[in-house]
Write a protein that holds these residues in place. Structure first.
Motif, mmCIF file in Angstrom:
data_model
loop_
_atom_site.group_PDB
_atom_site.id
_atom_site.type_symbol
_atom_site.label_atom_id
_atom_site.label_comp_id
_atom_site.label_asym_id
_atom_site.label_seq_id
_atom_site.Cartn_x
_atom_site.Cartn_y
_atom_site.Cartn_z
ATOM 1 N N GLY A 63 0.840 -1.202 0.000
ATOM 2 C CA GLY A 63 0.000 0.000 0.000
ATOM 3 C C GLY A 63 0.867 1.240 0.000
ATOM 4 N N VAL A 64 0.212 2.399 0.099
ATOM 5 C CA VAL A 64 0.978 3.641 0.205
ATOM 6 C C VAL A 64 0.916 4.106 1.662
ATOM 7 C CG1 VAL A 64 0.584 4.318 -2.184
ATOM 8 C CG2 VAL A 64 -1.000 5.111 -0.424
ATOM 9 N N LYS A 65 1.882 4.904 2.050
ATOM 10 C CA LYS A 65 2.036 5.284 3.456
ATOM 11 C C LYS A 65 0.775 5.987 3.992
ATOM 12 C CE LYS A 65 4.790 7.911 6.667
ATOM 13 N NZ LYS A 65 5.721 8.997 6.860
ATOM 14 N N GLY A 66 0.308 5.512 5.135
ATOM 15 C CA GLY A 66 -0.830 6.152 5.794
ATOM 16 C C GLY A 66 -2.177 5.587 5.388
ATOM 17 N N TYR A 67 -2.256 4.953 4.219
ATOM 18 C CA TYR A 67 -3.530 4.425 3.730
ATOM 19 C C TYR A 67 -3.588 2.907 3.921
ATOM 20 C CZ TYR A 67 -4.880 8.673 1.104
ATOM 21 O OH TYR A 67 -5.254 9.942 0.736
#
Lengths: 77, 390
Positions: free
Chosen positions: B57-61
């Motif tokens: 995933g992407v950071k924070g999500y």
């Protein structure tokens, strides 16, 4: 009712995720419910949500998907 | 193509559109070539070689990227990681050609170049990214004004028909509602906190062009409270042309038989009308939905991934749906609070309602029961009524 900081809740959540690592998958609601039990009325849903956000953003934890979305320890790089 | 794919190539034959043909157009890139080779192998082995999920995933999500890996990574290294990216589209799927080119350019810099406009979720879908490309891709999408859509146990990207932008039957502004809910519930979409997925779809009229009733946990479907509008000039033209045959094709196909046609006049008993839209669709130049327009809210629809399919059940027969849409937001939060607290893992809202009972569900979210919620009358007459003891 004592005040609880978001950092204190995040730390307690992190300890729980670490303890359950490899034994049980935790969803966001599992963490929020556990914190409400531990800190009582001082830890409501918005505070729980904020603590999870902090855990994810400082990369101590991350989301995983295994048939559902769970919160797990961020793997060591 | 790196390797021959005779079985997959069979799907290029025939006059119909072929996903193989389309993928081969991108097969000058190694990812698309390996993708087809993995599929060829699956046809040979008669098993799928893909698995999905994991930590990607992407950071924070916790949403927007669906990890895809194949178990033949050594043999097909360019498709070893082939992640799917869901991109939140503009409500109603309106793009300028410049924006589409921009999206495609971004995607060719960071992935396979294969797209799906749009997936079953309603998102714009990029197919085939390596893990290392996710953050740079996300940064470029954000700079272009786009964000990721929903996935996992979260609110999925709200979706709608083109509504008032192009359709005269639209009974409310589907795009405005969808945009508002998307903006307000960004956390619910990107930070999964539900027992399972939750979909919101908005259709401007009961034709339900986005298939909300069968696929979404909360369906917002346009309807009206007053009488169907009749344009006598338009009706006279249909009568003069004899097409369609109004008695046979319209009146006799009305599910509640609420229409009468005699001497060129069409009479509608609007109290009996169930807003099926058949007559309006058949006579678009003569009939139109009423003027007192709004929407009905339904809950609990789902496709049969786990358990069986469910059609949505009526929750609110009519609501005016005007900005800032506080009624619908209050209802959503009430449903989410209850379901998050008591729903089982991977239990959709419709299944949750079946388990706890509609009466309990209504009581907990603070809605009063209404006759319109009854799907069909009780068939067992032997039910005793017990008066409450003082």
């Amino acid at each position: 009712m004592s005040d609880v900081t978001v950092e204190a809740v995040a730390d307690a959540m992190y300890a729980m995720v670490k303890e359950c690592h490899g034994k049980r998958q935790l969803k966001a609601i599992d963490l929020t419910k556990a914190m409400a039990e531990r800190f009582g009325d001082a830890c409501d849903k918005p505070l729980g949500k904020e603590a999870i956000r902090l855990l994810i953003e400082d990369e101590r934890c991350t989301y995983s998907y295994i048939g559902g979305s769970y919160i797990v320890l961020t793997p060591e790089k | 193509m790196k390797k021959p794919t005779p079985l997959v190539d069979e799907l290029e034959k025939g006059p119909w559109p072929s996903f193989v043909k389309e993928i081969k157009k991108s097969a000058d890139g190694p990812m698309a070539s390996d993708l087809l080779s993995v599929l060829e192998r699956s046809y040979d082995d008669k098993i799928g070689h893909w698995k999905h999920g994991g930590l990607v995933g992407v950071k924070g999500y916790g949403a927007g990227v669906i990890g895809r890996y194949n178990d033949l990574a050594g043999e097909f290294p360019d498709a070893a990681e082939f992640h799917t990216i869901r991109i939140n589209p503009p409500a109603g799927w309106f793009y300028t050609s410049d924006v589409l080119r921009q999206l495609c350019d971004i995607w060719e810099r960071h992935g396979s170049g294969l797209t799906n406009f749009h997936g079953a979720t309603g998102d714009a879908v990029f197919l085939g990214a390596k893990t290392v490309e996710l953050e740079p891709l996300f940064d470029e999408l954000l700079a272009a004004g786009f964000d990721l859509g929903g996935s996992g146990s979260a609110l999925r990207t709200p979706s709608c028909c083109c509504g008032k932008a192009r359709c005269e039957w639209a009974c409310f502004d589907t795009m405005a509602v969808t945009r508002e809910l998307t903006h307000v519930y960004q956390d619910e979409m990107h930070r999964p906190a539900f027992p399972y997925k939750f979909k919101i779809k908005a259709s401007g009229c009961p034709n339900d062009c986005v298939g909300a009733i069968a696929r979404s946990d909360l369906s917002i479907i346009g309807t009206w409270r007053d009488d169907i509008q009749i344009d006598k000039t338009g009706l006279a033209k249909y009568v003069a042309e004899g097409k369609p045959n109004i008695q046979r094709d319209v009146v006799e196909r009305c599910p509640t038989r609420c229409m009468r046609f005699a001497k060129g006049q069409l009479d509608i008993d609007n109290d009996e009308c169930v807003r099926c839209m058949h007559c309006i669709n058949a006579l678009p130049n003569a009939l139109a939905p009423g003027k007192d327009r709004g929407a009905m809210l339904l809950v609990g629809g789902k496709a049969p991934i786990l358990g069986g399919a469910l059609l949505s059940s009526l929750l609110v027969p009519f609501i005016k749906l005007e900005p800032p849409y506080e009624d619908i937001k209050e209802l959503l939060v009430a449903i989410w609070d209850l379901w998050s607290e008591h729903g089982k893992n991977r239990e959709r809202v419709g299944e949750f309602i079946q388990r706890i009972g509609l009466a309990n569900f209504l009581e907990q979210i603070g809605l009063d029961p209404q006759p319109e919620m009854v799907a069909h009358p009780r068939t067992n007459p032997y039910i005793a009524l017990h008066e409450d003891k003082p």
